[in-house]
Design an enzyme around this catalytic site. Structure first.
Site, mmCIF file in Angstrom:
data_model
loop_
_atom_site.group_PDB
_atom_site.id
_atom_site.type_symbol
_atom_site.label_atom_id
_atom_site.label_comp_id
_atom_site.label_asym_id
_atom_site.label_seq_id
_atom_site.Cartn_x
_atom_site.Cartn_y
_atom_site.Cartn_z
ATOM 1 N N TYR A 29 51.916 55.261 32.981
ATOM 2 C CA TYR A 29 52.202 54.452 33.807
ATOM 3 C C TYR A 29 52.197 55.901 35.711
ATOM 4 O O TYR A 29 51.721 56.493 35.420
ATOM 5 C CB TYR A 29 53.233 54.034 34.177
ATOM 6 N N HIS A 191 61.106 44.201 38.062
ATOM 7 C CA HIS A 191 60.049 45.626 37.076
ATOM 8 C C HIS A 191 61.233 46.645 36.621
ATOM 9 O O HIS A 191 61.157 47.401 35.363
ATOM 10 C CB HIS A 191 59.444 46.456 38.266
ATOM 11 N N ARG A 221 44.448 46.272 40.198
ATOM 12 C CA ARG A 221 45.126 47.249 39.256
ATOM 13 C C ARG A 221 44.360 46.422 38.579
ATOM 14 O O ARG A 221 44.822 45.309 37.967
ATOM 15 C CB ARG A 221 46.626 47.683 39.547
ATOM 16 N N ASN A 223 46.628 47.080 33.749
ATOM 17 C CA ASN A 223 47.820 46.477 32.588
ATOM 18 C C ASN A 223 46.203 46.248 31.728
ATOM 19 O O ASN A 223 46.087 44.963 31.331
ATOM 20 C CB ASN A 223 48.904 45.855 33.632
ATOM 21 N N GLU A 266 44.941 42.741 32.227
ATOM 22 C CA GLU A 266 45.321 41.856 33.265
ATOM 23 C C GLU A 266 44.527 42.935 33.939
ATOM 24 O O GLU A 266 44.666 44.275 34.496
ATOM 25 C CB GLU A 266 46.638 41.814 33.167
ATOM 26 N N LYS A 318 56.181 47.447 25.611
ATOM 27 C CA LYS A 318 54.859 46.453 25.414
ATOM 28 C C LYS A 318 55.029 45.552 23.928
ATOM 29 O O LYS A 318 54.790 45.208 24.132
ATOM 30 C CB LYS A 318 54.012 47.447 25.455
#
Ligand code: HEM
Ligand code: FES
Lengths: 354, 339
Positions: A29, A191, A221, A223, A266, A318
């Protein structure tokens, strides 16, 4: 159920426009934001030229969103103080559609008083003249109406007293979270479940960055995760429908495995809305089966490396811990077993990898 | 947007504008209408935003030996602006405002695109807008937006009699339902202020803009009436020059640099051969932002118009062109700067 029907073949534009997310053989990350609207070349095409993306799934995904909203209205939520932000978001989304696909979408000011706009969406056959701020001039509430016309999920964040709150949105394609549950939460609370990012400062830094975002600036960004089946709706609410697929997929044969397991990426955009000062967060989900990832050697090798190396806590979060090793092995082995046809001649040139 | 890098988020579009109209009807105040030089539409902006006009250097030996930049609140339509409107009080001779007062219709100017730092709070029960003199400018766009969206807002403008900037705009908004009060002497304002502060609905946010003395009066009165600081927002454009401050020492790049009174941190760093990007040199553009650590017992005085209240409270960065440290007793340096 979607997960069990094997997709026949992927439309060419989904492969060519796939936003392959990995730039290294390992993934961690980070506060990975970059200015938007600049195209990124891949071995088979490009992505990222526009803020919203319209592809060959447009009609199917919007129909799916409509069904999901009908079944579960909690995927659309607007707190009362977000009305201006919703109009703001609608205008920006329509403008971005028109700039991404000027052949199919048109937004014109017909009267500066109001102001009054005319909108045409040729893909859906919509023609609408509306006055900003006047609900009765639209067929639906502004954010809901815009989200009937973009494939992106949308979250609007209100900024007050130096804090960001997820106070409105339409999210039908959440990857293992619940919009209804998160509505009204702060950016940090939203988050909360993510491992590592708080101690490592990723999320606090992202927050500082978003707080300072000015109108006119657009950042993006990516993901990623894995999803079983070409399934956009993997929200917490429907877990009983898709959760069992993660175990099921361990028992299918190799051919089915490569078609069922998808790399889910994403592309997220962040921008400050001008009138309300709210922040708009767009989530555009792209799914590509491993069988197609494997058609691009650079993608195949890199994805296998990332899945192998990914730390256990991240794989657990995940939801891919059960099958990521098989996915990595499948990608590594499929060179020796199957040699799928390339999408285009350049697809096989490994030196062009991202 | 233009090519940018990294996380700063501070990169702003440079707009090429042309002066299309001027209004000098209020003594000492000039209102300008600026349009895109190429006829393009201008970016929409959040109520309370300002642009930064680039002011060229004057002739050698003049009062303005180097280029500078001034921030001006945008007073016109914000959601779909066909032009940008600003109003400028003529201040020091030879300064940026004097240059603006010498512009003619057709002149070209360059501006950094709109920046928002004084935005309405969408969840506020009501917006109480208090402006003095030219300080009414950022409140005009607040009031226009409130009228458009049916938000509860009330504006009080304190100005010398006969010198009301934007009187016509305010009258037009009043005709569309906005509550506007004009006061021309300080005593009446003070009496009205105490009354206003005690009678607002719960959840009202106060926005205050004007000269330093006016803002001190309002914020002190608000604090006395029990207003939480998070509901009081201030903006101080068009105010007098900053005081020279006391000398202090900074630790930077492994050395100690002295910042004398009357010299800015930016100038002291430059004199020490340490380059810091900069543009306006008066705390409005954001270019000269530096990371800092305030030592135990030390204090940072920000004085800029760029960082928001939370950033200022956090004390992890400063604008080298205007921010200063207060001298501490004991500590090796009064401030650490990380370049
Ligand atoms: C620069 C900005 C951002 C960064 C760096 C960031 C980072 C992350 C990361 C690393 C994850 C974990 C993803 C995974 O492993 O699959 C995550 C999850 C998530 N993010 Fe963000 N994010 C950002 C902006 C946002 C914004 C603006 C929202 C808006 C609401 C948002 C909503 C979420 C949600 C709902 C999750 C799932 C959390 C859960 O498991 O319940 N993110 N984000
Ligand atoms: S140089 Fe512009 S803020 Fe310091």
């Amino acid at each position: 159920m979607t997960a069990l029907s094997l997709p026949t073949s992927t439309a060419a534009d989904l492969l060519e426009g796939f936003p392959f997310p990995f730039s290294h053989d390992s993934y961690r990350y980070s506060t990975n934001v970059e200015p938007a609207r600049s195209p990124v070349a891949t071995p088979v095409g490009q992505w990222g030229a526009s803020v919203v993306t319209v592809d060959s799934e447009y009609h199917r995904e919007l129909a799916e969103r409509a069904v999901l909203l009908e079944r579960d209205p909690s995927r659309y939520g607007v707190l009362p103080h977000m009305e201006v932000a919703c109009w703001d978001a609608m205008l920006v989304l329509l403008r971005e559609l028109a700039s991404a696909r000027p052949d199919a979408f048109h937004l014109d000011v017909v009267d500066a008083e109001g102001p009054t706009y005319r909108w045409r969406n040729d893909l859906l056959g919509i023609e609408q003249t509306f006055v900003v701020g006047r609900r009765e001039t639209l067929p639906a509430e502004p954010l809901a109406w815009a989200c009937q016309q973009v494939q992106e999920d949308v979250v609007l964040l209100d900024q007050r007293s130096g804090e960001l709150y997820g106070d409105a949105g339409v999210v039908t394609f959440a990857a293992d979270w619940s919009f209804g549950f998160d509505l009204g939460m702060t950016f940090l609370e939203i988050h909360g479940p993510v491992p590592r990012v708080h101690a490592e400062g990723v999320i606090p830094r992202a927050r500082e960055f978003i707080l300072r975002l000015q109108p006119g600036q657009v950042y993006r960004r990516t993901n990623w995760t894995l999803t079983v089946g070409r399934r956009l709706d993997v929200a917490t609410e429907t877990y009983p429908e898709w959760g069992p697929d993660r175990a099921m997929v361990l028992h299918v044969d190799d051919d089915a495995f490569g078609h069922l397991v998808h790399l889910r990426v994403e592309v997220q955009h962040l921008l400050r809305l001008p009138e309300s000062g709210a922040v708009m967060f767009l989530i555009r989900t792209h799914l590509l089966p491993l069988a197609d990832i494997a058609r691009v050697p650079a993608w195949r090798e890199r994805t296998a490396a990332v899945l192998t190396e990914l730390p256990q806590d991240m794989a657990d979060y995940k939801g891919i811990a059960a099958y990521r090793s098989r996915a990595a092995a499948w990608l590594r082995d499929c060179t020796s077993t199957t040699t799928p046809a390339p999408a285009s001649p350049s697809a096989l040139a490994p030196e062009e990898s991202r | 947007m233009a090519g940018t890098t990294g996380m700063s988020g501070s990169v702003r579009e440079r707009l090429r504008l042309v002066v299309v109209a001027l209004d000098d009807s209020v003594p000492g105040i000039r209102s300008l209408v600026l349009a895109d030089a190429g006829g393009a539409p201008l970016p929409p902006f959040t109520p309370g935003s300002h642009v930064v006009l680039e002011v060229p250097a004057g002739p050698p030996g003049s009062a303005r030996p180097r280029p500078t930049a001034n921030a001006y609140s945008l007073t016109g339509e914000n959601a779909h602006p066909l032009d940008y409107r600003i109003s400028v009080l003529r201040a020091r001779e030879g300064g940026g405002s004097a240059w603006v007062h010498d512009l003619a219709v057709g002149d070209r100017v360059t501006a950094l695109g709109p920046r928002s730092g004084f935005a309405p709070v969408q969840r506020a029960a009501k917006h109480l807008l208090l402006g003095a003199g030219i300080g009414v400018t950022p409140l005009v766009s607040h009031l226009r937006s409130a009228v458009r969206w049916g938000r509860d807002a009330e504006l009080v403008h304190l100005h010398r009699s006969g010198a009301g900037a934007h009187a016509a705009d305010l009258a037009e908004l009043a005709a569309r339902g906005a509550r506007v009060t004009t006061v021309t002497d300080r005593e009446s304002f003070t009496a009205l202020l105490d009354d206003l502060l005690r009678t607002q609905p719960f959840g009202t946010h106060l926005y205050c803009c004007g000269p330093a003395g006016f803002m001190e009066l309002v914020t002190a009165a608000a604090a006395r009436s029990g207003w939480p600081a998070s509901r009081v927002h201030t903006e101080s454009f068009g105010v007098e020059a900053l005081d020279p401050g006391a000398p202090f020492q900074v630790a930077v790049a492994g050395r100690t640099v002295e910042v004398p009174a009357g010299t800015s941190l930016l100038e002291a760093l430059e004199d020490a051969g340490l380059a810091v990007p900069n543009l306006c040199r008066q705390g409005v553009c954001g270019e000269c932002r530096v990371s800092v650590t305030v030592p135990e017992g030390g204090r940072l005085v920000h004085r800029d118009l760029y960082l928001d209240d939370d950033e200022k409270r956090a004390g992890r960065c400063a604008m080298a062109c205007v921010s200063r440290a207060l001298p501490t007793s004991g500590a090796a340096a009064d401030l650490e700067v990380h370049l």
